[in-house]
Design an enzyme around this catalytic site. Structure first.
Site, PDB file in Angstrom:
ATOM      1  N   HIS A   1     -24.611 -84.087 -56.367  1.00 11.89           N
ATOM      2  CA  HIS A   1     -25.017 -83.655 -55.018  1.00 11.89           C
ATOM      3  C   HIS A   1     -26.137 -84.554 -54.494  1.00 11.89           C
ATOM      4  CE1 HIS A   1     -22.892 -79.707 -55.068  1.00 11.89           C
ATOM      5  NE2 HIS A   1     -23.038 -79.851 -56.381  1.00 11.89           N
TER       6      HIS A   1
ATOM      7  N   ARG B   1     -34.614 -83.781 -43.168  1.00 11.59           N
ATOM      8  CA  ARG B   1     -34.523 -83.430 -41.748  1.00 11.59           C
ATOM      9  C   ARG B   1     -33.835 -84.472 -40.880  1.00 11.59           C
ATOM     10  NH1 ARG B   1     -40.280 -80.231 -40.861  1.00 11.59           N
ATOM     11  NH2 ARG B   1     -39.969 -78.877 -42.676  1.00 11.59           N
TER      12      ARG B   1
ATOM     13  N   ASP C   1     -19.055 -80.865 -48.726  1.00 15.98           N
ATOM     14  CA  ASP C   1     -19.028 -79.549 -49.356  1.00 15.98           C
ATOM     15  C   ASP C   1     -19.258 -78.423 -48.346  1.00 15.98           C
ATOM     16  OD1 ASP C   1     -18.506 -78.755 -51.925  1.00 15.98           O
ATOM     17  OD2 ASP C   1     -20.600 -78.401 -52.463  1.00 15.98           O
TER      18      ASP C   1
ATOM     19  N   GLY D   1     -21.922 -73.494 -53.590  1.00 11.68           N
ATOM     20  CA  GLY D   1     -22.740 -72.324 -53.250  1.00 11.68           C
ATOM     21  C   GLY D   1     -22.577 -71.204 -54.252  1.00 11.68           C
TER      22      GLY D   1
ATOM     23  N   GLU E   1     -18.639 -71.359 -62.978  1.00 14.12           N
ATOM     24  CA  GLU E   1     -19.973 -71.822 -63.413  1.00 14.12           C
ATOM     25  C   GLU E   1     -20.750 -70.572 -63.846  1.00 14.12           C
ATOM     26  OE1 GLU E   1     -22.352 -73.505 -60.275  1.00 14.12           O
ATOM     27  OE2 GLU E   1     -23.889 -74.273 -61.656  1.00 14.12           O
TER      28      GLU E   1
HETATM   29 ZN   LIG Z   1     -22.405 -78.736 -58.044  1.00 16.07          ZN
END
Ligand SMILES: [Zn+2]
Length: 352
Positions: free
Chosen positions: A30, A84, A151, A183, A213
């Site tokens: 990520h 940002r 994602d 998420g 997970e």
């Molecule tokens: Zn992940």
């Protein structure tokens, strides 16, 4: 598997140097989770957030250690609030470029979540355009191939996911290869996203779904049978269901396993009992990944070191796992074969 972990040497040299030099593919990475304490400190000073007076070490203590998965999600959110504008994201991608060089990562699929800037009413598309431009620069100045997965955030719901799918489709010929779902697994049911993922599949996007997970094996079944996932993020809980293990092997569905991540979020502890070893032995296509190298303060070499140490992998098994990373990638067949040949030749040179 079977050699004594204390005596592991590859090619007569210490295994960690060998593992660092091996060409590697990172499939679960990520961008937002690649923020290190030092980058967060820079951003907190830039925006004078409430963390600006903390030293790097204090940030590390307060935001980079987690009691459980939900504490991790909280820290993740705080990190995201510091990203940002495009320059902030580019800073993280630049750092990843260095990381790829240091670690000999020849291929990476980076996960970017446009729903994060959208949540703060910022321009997620402008950020993506900047990232893709920087990607081209990185690819031309160093050997790493970089592709992107956009994602969706499960708890943000279908509207945000639809927007993410449309953005992924728009940039498909410019480096975006997949649509993902991440998420909180315990929030909305998978079926809520069924049509969006079917639409993405019809538009030739690959599908990557975080499942199994912290949620049970049913999450992985749902990812496969409801969303049609091509690859599963984590998926370790599949080990609790032997039919599912057989299915993953028979249908060659890759699982991107992230050992340190599982340890630090408490998804599976200790590492020595992580199902990675069992899944590998049972022929499930597993690859090794960092997930969030900044937030978990790990690197891909370290993930391989842990796998060697805890699951007693020999050199040939390490090579198989490296090449599995290429097999499970979202590259078109022809490009995959070219990359596979490159990796095989490099491994051959290193181990000859
Ligand atoms: Zn992940």
């Amino acid at each position: 598997m079977g050699s004594d972990p204390e005596t592991v040497t590859f090619r007569g040299s210490d295994s960690s140097e060998y593992l660092r030099r091996l060409p590697k593919a990172e499939l679960h990475l990520h961008l937002e989770g690649s923020v290190t304490p030092s980058i967060l400190r820079e951003l907190s000073l830039k925006y004078q957030t409430k963390y600006h007076s903390l030293s790097e070490e204090e940030l590390n203590q307060q935001l980079f250690q987690y009691q459980d998965f939900y504490a991790f999600l909280e820290s993740y959110q705080i990190v995201c609030e510091h990203l940002r504008e495009p320059a902030d994201y580019l800073k993280v991608l630049d750092r990843l470029g260095e990381y790829f060089r240091e670690e000999n990562i020849g291929y990476a699929e980076i996960i970017y979540t446009p729903a994060v800037p959208w949540k703060f009413e910022r321009d997620g598309k402008e950020i993506l355009i900047a990232l893709l431009e920087k990607t081209r620069e990185l690819e031309s100045t160093q050997g790493t191939m970089i592709r992107w997965i956009l994602d969706c955030v499960r708890q943000f719901g279908p509207e945000s996911a639809q927007r993410t799918a449309e953005l992924a489709e728009e940039f498909q010929d410019r480096g975006v290869v997949g649509l993902g779902l991440g998420g909180d697994e315990n929030s909305l049911e998978m079926k809520v996203f069924k049509e969006i993922f079917a639409w993405a599949r019809a538009h030739r996007l690959f599908l990557h779904v975080h499942a199994g997970e912290i949620g049970g094996p049913q999450q992985v079944w749902d990812a496969l049978l409801i969303l049609g996932a091509n690859r599963i993020g984590h998926g370790i809980q599949a080990a609790r269901d032997s039919k599912l293990v057989d299915y993953l092997r028979q249908h060659t569905v890759g699982l991107d396993v992230c050992l340190t991540s599982n340890l630090k979020t408490g998804a599976w502890t200790p590492i020595s009992e992580n199902p990675f070893g069992l899944l590998f032995q049972r022929g499930v296509p597993v690859s090794l990944n960092t997930d969030d190298p900044g937030l978990f303060q790990t690197c891909l070499t370290e993930e391989f070191e842990k796998a060697v140490r805890f699951f007693h992998l020999n050199q040939e098994e390490v090579h198989r796992i490296v090449l599995q990373g290429v097999h499970s990638s979202f590259l078109p067949h022809k490009e995959k074969m070219v990359l596979m040949k490159r990796f095989q030749e490099e491994i051959h040179r290193l181990s000859a």
